[in-house]
Design an enzyme around this catalytic site. Structure first.
Site, PDB file in Angstrom:
ATOM      1  N   GLU A 142     -15.377 -64.279 -29.290  1.00 16.98           N
ATOM      2  CA  GLU A 142     -16.483 -64.352 -28.331  1.00 16.98           C
ATOM      3  C   GLU A 142     -17.680 -63.534 -28.804  1.00 16.98           C
ATOM      4  O   GLU A 142     -17.572 -62.307 -28.961  1.00 16.98           O
ATOM      5  CB  GLU A 142     -16.030 -63.806 -26.965  1.00 16.98           C
ATOM      6  CG  GLU A 142     -17.146 -63.856 -25.931  1.00 16.98           C
ATOM      7  CD  GLU A 142     -16.785 -63.169 -24.613  1.00 16.98           C
ATOM      8  OE1 GLU A 142     -15.839 -62.353 -24.596  1.00 16.98           O
ATOM      9  OE2 GLU A 142     -17.455 -63.439 -23.610  1.00 16.98           O
ATOM     10  N   GLU A 244     -16.823 -64.264 -14.839  1.00 19.54           N
ATOM     11  CA  GLU A 244     -16.624 -62.906 -15.370  1.00 19.54           C
ATOM     12  C   GLU A 244     -17.823 -62.049 -14.990  1.00 19.54           C
ATOM     13  O   GLU A 244     -18.703 -61.776 -15.805  1.00 19.54           O
ATOM     14  CB  GLU A 244     -16.450 -62.962 -16.895  1.00 19.54           C
ATOM     15  CG  GLU A 244     -15.933 -61.653 -17.473  1.00 19.54           C
ATOM     16  CD  GLU A 244     -15.931 -61.636 -18.997  1.00 19.54           C
ATOM     17  OE1 GLU A 244     -16.775 -62.291 -19.640  1.00 19.54           O
ATOM     18  OE2 GLU A 244     -15.063 -60.940 -19.562  1.00 19.54           O
TER      19      GLU A 244
HETATM   20  O1  LIG Z   1     -17.327 -58.766 -21.997  1.00 16.89           O
HETATM   21  C1  LIG Z   1     -17.004 -59.954 -22.127  1.00 16.89           C
HETATM   22  O2  LIG Z   1     -17.791 -60.844 -21.891  1.00 16.89           O
HETATM   23  C2  LIG Z   1     -15.653 -60.355 -22.606  1.00 16.89           C
HETATM   24  O3  LIG Z   1     -15.322 -61.643 -22.160  1.00 16.89           O
HETATM   25  C3  LIG Z   1     -14.558 -59.449 -22.643  1.00 16.89           C
HETATM   26  O4  LIG Z   1     -13.453 -59.851 -22.382  1.00 16.89           O
HETATM   27  C4  LIG Z   1     -14.753 -58.037 -23.053  1.00 16.89           C
HETATM   28  O5  LIG Z   1     -13.691 -57.275 -22.661  1.00 16.89           O
HETATM   29 MG   LIG Z   2     -17.068 -62.755 -21.665  1.00 17.57          MG
END
Ligand SMILES: O=C(O)[C@H](O)C(=O)CO
Ligand SMILES: [Mg+2]
Length: 264
Positions: A142, A244
């Site tokens: 990511e 999130e």
């Molecule tokens: O911070 C984020 O966007 C991530 O998806 C993550 O899992 C960091 O811990």
């Molecule tokens: Mg994330």
């Protein structure tokens, strides 16, 4: 219609971690995701997830030593990385029936360049992809924004796809978090259309959303949420969209955005 998973590491913090599966289910979520579940035994979480009747669609591999944001791209940490995958991430994923694991790459070590450490990430993930395939798990990388995560190895979507192409495994994909992508590069409509196209050679394995700039509910800020959710739908995204975000004034108080998308 987009299917949303509540991120129970950032949402539902009013409840103890083990109770968050049920709290999310009570609010109509069919799925949840989490960041680091390792303080609670996997069997306990598996029981609570099953009792709540929600899927767990994503978890993160362990972050590494205190202050680290992953170690997959950190030279010298290969043994620790492999142990964390075999002893924690994959056993938790299997116990919880979780099909995706986000592997964090970590910070570029002082005095090194991204190009110097990229082979470490590619080699670690090539090895990890074989192990994950045996467990039926897809690994995700990511891109994170450098304002919240100064010095993080992976910041851009095109770099994420370059890494996935270099690994060349069917079970490695990019986690496309619209919050980070907007901060780093913008042009989200074009990038969604490009990277969610089934003909694109490297895949997106998971989407995430939060408002920009405050990382609150996806109902305010500089992004046009009606347009983005409709586009994700039009593009036929078959996966989950992780919510999130950090609720601005309590998880339940902030769930207005989710009501049109509730499926139960
Ligand atoms: O911070 C984020 O966007 C991530 O998806 C993550 O899992 C960091 O811990
Ligand atoms: Mg994330």
């Amino acid at each position: 219609m987009p299917r949303f998973a509540a991120n129970i590491s950032l949402m539902y913090t009013e409840w103890p971690f083990v109770d968050r599966f049920a709290a999310a289910a009570d609010d109509g979520f069919e799925a949840v995701e989490c960041q680091f579940p390792y303080e609670v035994p996997a069997e306990t979480l598996a029981r609570r997830r099953e009792a709540a009747g929600v899927e767990l669609v994503l978890l993160n591999a362990p972050p590494g030593p205190a202050g680290a944001r992953g170690i997959a791209a950190v030279p010298g940490q290969e043994t620790a990385f492999r142990a964390s995958l075999l002893e924690q991430a994959l056993p938790y994923a299997q116990a919880l029936g979780c099909p995706r694991v986000h592997v964090m790459s970590g910070f570029v070590p002082d005095g090194r360049e991204r190009a110097d450490v990229q082979p470490t990430l590619v080699d670690n993930l090539r090895w990890a992809a074989d192990e994950a395939a045996r467990a039926g798990v897809t690994l995700l990388v990511e891109p994170l924004n450098g304002r919240d995560n100064p010095g993080y190895f992976l910041n851009r979507q095109d770099h994420g796809h370059e890494i996935v192409a270099a690994i060349g495994a069917a079970n490695v994909a990019v986690q496309f978090d619209l919050y980070h992508a907007q901060i780093v590069e913008g042009d989200l409509s074009v990038k969604l259309a490009r990277y969610l196209d089934p003909a694109h050679p490297t895949k997106v394995g998971h989407l995430q959303v939060a408002a920009v700039p405050d990382r609150g509910e996806p109902d305010a800020g500089e992004l046009a949420w009606g347009h983005l959710f409709a586009l994700i739908d039009q593009l036929g995204w078959p996966g989950w969209v992780g919510a999130e975000y950090r609720p601005r004034a309590g998880t339940r108080a902030g769930l207005g955005w989710f009501q049109p998308w509730r499926r139960r």
